[in-house]
Design a protein around this motif. Structure first.
Motif, PDB file in Angstrom:
ATOM      1  N   ALA B 393      83.991  -0.769  25.459  1.00 33.66           N
ATOM      2  CA  ALA B 393      84.519  -2.121  25.301  1.00 33.66           C
ATOM      3  C   ALA B 393      85.392  -2.207  24.052  1.00 33.66           C
ATOM      4  O   ALA B 393      86.474  -2.801  24.068  1.00 33.66           O
ATOM      5  CB  ALA B 393      83.375  -3.123  25.229  1.00 33.66           C
ATOM      6  N   LEU B 394      84.932  -1.581  22.984  1.00 35.52           N
ATOM      7  CA  LEU B 394      85.684  -1.633  21.726  1.00 35.52           C
ATOM      8  C   LEU B 394      87.025  -0.905  21.856  1.00 35.52           C
ATOM      9  O   LEU B 394      88.070  -1.416  21.454  1.00 35.52           O
ATOM     10  CB  LEU B 394      84.860  -1.010  20.602  1.00 35.52           C
ATOM     11  CG  LEU B 394      85.527  -1.081  19.245  1.00 35.52           C
ATOM     12  CD1 LEU B 394      84.982  -2.263  18.463  1.00 35.52           C
ATOM     13  CD2 LEU B 394      85.351   0.188  18.455  1.00 35.52           C
ATOM     14  N   ASP B 397      89.211  -3.212  24.142  1.00 38.19           N
ATOM     15  CA  ASP B 397      89.607  -4.499  23.550  1.00 38.19           C
ATOM     16  C   ASP B 397      90.640  -4.299  22.447  1.00 38.19           C
ATOM     17  O   ASP B 397      91.673  -4.961  22.408  1.00 38.19           O
ATOM     18  CB  ASP B 397      88.394  -5.225  22.960  1.00 38.19           C
ATOM     19  CG  ASP B 397      87.491  -5.789  24.028  1.00 38.19           C
ATOM     20  OD1 ASP B 397      87.952  -5.870  25.181  1.00 38.19           O
ATOM     21  OD2 ASP B 397      86.345  -6.140  23.723  1.00 38.19           O
ATOM     22  N   ASN B 398      90.320  -3.361  21.554  1.00 41.70           N
ATOM     23  CA  ASN B 398      91.205  -3.160  20.415  1.00 41.70           C
ATOM     24  C   ASN B 398      92.546  -2.554  20.804  1.00 41.70           C
ATOM     25  O   ASN B 398      93.527  -2.699  20.074  1.00 41.70           O
ATOM     26  CB  ASN B 398      90.524  -2.281  19.373  1.00 41.70           C
ATOM     27  CG  ASN B 398      89.470  -3.047  18.595  1.00 41.70           C
ATOM     28  OD1 ASN B 398      89.418  -4.269  18.677  1.00 41.70           O
ATOM     29  ND2 ASN B 398      88.649  -2.338  17.858  1.00 41.70           N
ATOM     30  N   GLN B 400      94.478  -3.586  22.929  1.00 41.14           N
ATOM     31  CA  GLN B 400      95.436  -4.696  23.041  1.00 41.14           C
ATOM     32  C   GLN B 400      95.998  -5.073  21.680  1.00 41.14           C
ATOM     33  O   GLN B 400      97.169  -5.429  21.562  1.00 41.14           O
ATOM     34  CB  GLN B 400      94.742  -5.906  23.669  1.00 41.14           C
ATOM     35  CG  GLN B 400      94.364  -5.690  25.116  1.00 41.14           C
ATOM     36  CD  GLN B 400      93.904  -6.964  25.784  1.00 41.14           C
ATOM     37  OE1 GLN B 400      93.207  -7.778  25.189  1.00 41.14           O
ATOM     38  NE2 GLN B 400      94.290  -7.148  27.030  1.00 41.14           N
ATOM     39  N   LEU B 401      95.139  -4.993  20.654  1.00 38.82           N
ATOM     40  CA  LEU B 401      95.596  -5.342  19.313  1.00 38.82           C
ATOM     41  C   LEU B 401      96.466  -4.235  18.728  1.00 38.82           C
ATOM     42  O   LEU B 401      97.354  -4.489  17.906  1.00 38.82           O
ATOM     43  CB  LEU B 401      94.402  -5.598  18.392  1.00 38.82           C
ATOM     44  CG  LEU B 401      93.467  -6.714  18.843  1.00 38.82           C
ATOM     45  CD1 LEU B 401      92.325  -6.881  17.863  1.00 38.82           C
ATOM     46  CD2 LEU B 401      94.221  -8.027  18.993  1.00 38.82           C
TER      47      LEU B 401
END
Lengths: 294, 422
Positions: B393-394, B397-398, B400-401
């Motif tokens: 998940a990390l 998710d990251n 995208q950043l």
């Protein structure tokens, strides 16, 4: 009849079904899930007792604090927006549009009955950038503001604000109707008297109308607070908590841990915190409102 | 008080009875055995259709499919497993099977297939891949689909702009720059789904360190903050900054990304052979089947990877409940899976089952892709394959950043490293 209702046993018997349902549906799951907060593991692996480790993890988890901050920010902005705009709308209905307000009230109320997923789709299209510009970006282009054209939902800062706008837009009609009902109860002669004394516009609202509809206003705020603190499906449908974790609220964070990652213990710990927080906020609002009710 | 006690007791009994009775309804009623199958495919799609068609020929059984969303399968199966009620057959994320294997809740497919005498139906490459995914516990899942991943590209666009298929990342950057200059978006990327972003990073590191890179990270031989990862993450960020992924990448979902490519709005598209069905569908594919080509992930100069290594996956794999397995189930599996490979080939689905003959009406692109699958020497897994759920998940998710520049490549990798070390 009085004999029956005076009988303690009878009272207990009558209350029993409701009490049982309350216990089974509400209390048992809450107790159950708070027991989970002391365990680690998953449904497949089985659970093992870990003491307060989940709580220690919670208070060392920067993602938890960031989603807590996002939730609080969201609640503050959205509750203010919903209730304030709802109030403005209801004043508009009563004092400016008056009889013709039925149509406008219906239109403004319409998003309340729409499914959240549909609204999220609508907003996603509205703020779309690719493959085609959505309405917002098209309008900006039409006004030669190309530098403002951006991926509204694809970057953290703007995605959060769009989520707020969507939630305010969705629910303000609801609060407008509640407050409208409150305004209808304000006696005509009080308003007349105030007018004769020279109260107008904002002064009239501040000193006459607001105090008179205060109980309704407070209910509206409590409604709104408890709705926004737990905000979930709006986030999932619009952004899925992204980009990154920029729109991950506490309930979404809880869901991700408990159900996506299968970590029920930690998920329950977050859930318990959320429950506690909602309780505290509601109590504070109650306290404040009771104190003034003399 | 006594009476109230009785009432309470009565209610408790009712709950107990209601609770128990649901466990009984399972097997035969009129002699036919119901086989429950939990899947993400609709009954008219993919392996659901194949299995249903094959089951039609067996009168003693009735295959019942239950379709649920891909994202919810894991959750549903863990609930069912906790209540000891796994369906006879179910699709599952093969990399997450470990716990079910350790609990003895799924059957060992190698042993079962050998006992049934149909082990030869499986291709060795697929068996290797699935064994690798189970953390070397053995074969507990069936490769009902088998995919290679790579870059699909628009041949016509490449020709019109005099471009060659890139074989190194450097060349791919040059190609992208030229396409960009010509006003063409180089890549279509479904950033909303997150994994397509990390696939680019993975593509770089498997070329830098070799196909077993993520396995070595898991073993602690490599760290995700090492040079190759930093270069890869920098490159991904740079590609988006230069506009090679188009606008608003993080808002594009899988369907949109595919359509952007298939409507000729972008020159390249990273995905796998699972998209063949979409390429073969003329309604969706507007650039024409003959204009779609595939190339392997380009190399990194001085890196360990070769063009014979392909990134592979088996999608969701098929597992079977150990508790519900019996002789009849064995007979059923024997008959179904000895025909599965051929039947799937007719539907144009590539699987880890052998197909005795290749039908004539299959598209050239499907044939070429099959040849590629057969030529694979080493299979590389995807970026998150060996990660636990939270790290996955990390990482996603990251990512995208990382694209939007909110996180620097170093920050992205540091965050991932500390999560992996937990």
């Amino acid at each position: 009849m009085k004999e029956v209702l005076g009988d303690r046993k009878a009272i207990l018997l009558f209350m029993l079904p409701a009490l049982l349902i309350y216990i089974v549906i509400l209390l048992v799951p809450i107790v159950w899930s708070s027991v989970y907060t002391f365990y680690e593991g998953s449904l497949i692996k089985g659970f093992s007792f870990v003491g307060i480790q989940n709580y220690i993890q919670l208070f060392n988890d920067s993602n938890f604090f960031s989603s807590l901050w996002i939730t609080l920010k969201f609640t503050l902005i959205v509750t203010t927006g919903q209730v304030f705009l709802g109030l403005m709308l209801s004043l508009l209905y009563v004092f400016y549009i008056k009889r013709a307000s039925f149509l406008i009230r219906t239109l403004v109320f319409f998003p309340v009955v729409l499914p959240t997923v549909a609204i999220a789709q609508l907003f996603a299209k509205l703020f779309e950038i690719a493959p085609n510009y959505g309405l917002v970006n098209s309008v900006l282009t039409a006004f030669h503001l190309e530098t403002w054209v951006q991926a509204w939902l694809g970057q953290p800062e703007t995605a959060f604000w769009i989520l707020c706008i969507m939630e305010i837009w969705k629910a303000m009609g609801f609060y407008a109707v509640i407050l409208y009902a409150g305004l209808m109860d304000v006696p005509e002669d009080v308003l007349e008297a105030a007018k004769i004394d020279g109260a107008k516009g904002w002064k009239m609202t501040q000193f006459i109308i607001l105090p008179l509809i205060k109980p309704i206003l407070i209910s509206a705020i409590i409604f709104s607070l408890s709705g926004t603190l737990k905000v979930f499906e709006q986030v999932v449908a619009l952004t899925g908590g992204g980009p990154g974790k920029s729109t991950t609220t506490l309930s979404v964070y809880m869901y991700q841990h408990a159900f996506t990652n299968g970590n029920y213990g930690y998920g329950s710990t977050v859930a318990l915190f959320l429950l506690f927080m909602t309780l505290v906020v509601t109590l504070i609002v109650y306290k404040v409102s009771w104190k003034d009710q003399t | 008080m006594n009476r109230i006690g009785m009432i309470l007791l009565g209610m408790l009994m009712v709950f107990l009875v209601v609770g128990c009775s649901s466990e009984e309804s399972a097997n035969s009623e009129d002699g036919t055995r119901t086989i429950d199958f939990l899947t993400e495919d609709r009954p008219d799609q993919g392996e659901s259709k194949i299995l249903l068609d094959l089951d039609e020929e067996i009168p003693e059984t009735e295959l019942e499919t239950e379709t649920i969303e891909h994202a919810n399968i894991m959750q549903q199966i863990s609930l069912l497993s906790a209540s000891n009620d796994l369906p006879e057959l179910f699709k599952y994320e093969s990399a997450q099977l470990e716990e079910l294997i350790d609990n003895g809740q799924v059957i060992n497919m190698e042993k079962t297939f050998k006992d049934l005498g149909i082990y030869d139906e499986l291709t060795p490459g697929a068996v290797d891949l699935l064994t690798q995914l189970s953390g070397d516990r053995g074969l507990y899942a069936l490769p009902v689909e088998l995919n290679i991943e790579g870059f699909w590209y628009n041949k016509k666009m490449f020709e019109e702009n005099n471009l060659e298929v890139p074989t190194t990342w450097e060349e791919m950057m040059e190609v992208s720059a030229k396409l960009s200059e010509a006003g063409i978006q180089p890549f279509s990327v479904a950033g909303k789904e997150k994994w397509p972003i990390t696939r680019f990073l993975n593509g770089y590191v498997i070329r830098y360190y070799g196909p077993d890179v993520m396995e070595r990270v898991k073993k602690g031989e490599l760290s995700v903050t090492d040079e190759g990862f930093v270069e890869g993450a920098q490159l991904v960020q740079e590609m988006n900054e230069k506009g090679y992924f188009g606008k608003g990448t993080n808002t594009i979902d899988a369907d949109t990304a595919l359509d952007i490519f298939l409507q000729g709005e972008a020159a390249m598209y990273y995905s796998g052979s699972w998209d063949l069905a979409n390429f073969n569908n003329p309604e969706r594919n507007q650039i024409g089947l003959e204009n779609v080509g595939m190339f392997n992930i380009p190399l990194v100069e001085g890196g360990k990877g070769t063009l014979d290594d392909w990134s592979m996956n088996a999608g969701l794999t098929l597992s079977a409940s150990a508790e519900k397995y019996d002789e009849q189930m064995g007979e059923w599996m024997k008959q179904i899976f000895s025909e599965y490979g051929d039947k799937a080939m007719e539907e144009g689905i590539i699987t880890g089952f052998k197909a005795s003959e290749i039908p004539d009406d299959i598209s050239q692109l499907t044939k070429e892709t099959m040849d590629k699958i057969n030529s694979v020497e080493n299979a590389a897994l995807w970026f998150e394959a060996r990660m636990d759920a939270e790290s996955k998940a990390l990482a996603e998710d990251n990512a995208q950043l990382l694209l939007t520049g909110q996180m620097s490549p170093e920050e992205y990798l540091e965050a991932l490293k500390s999560q992996l070390e937990k």
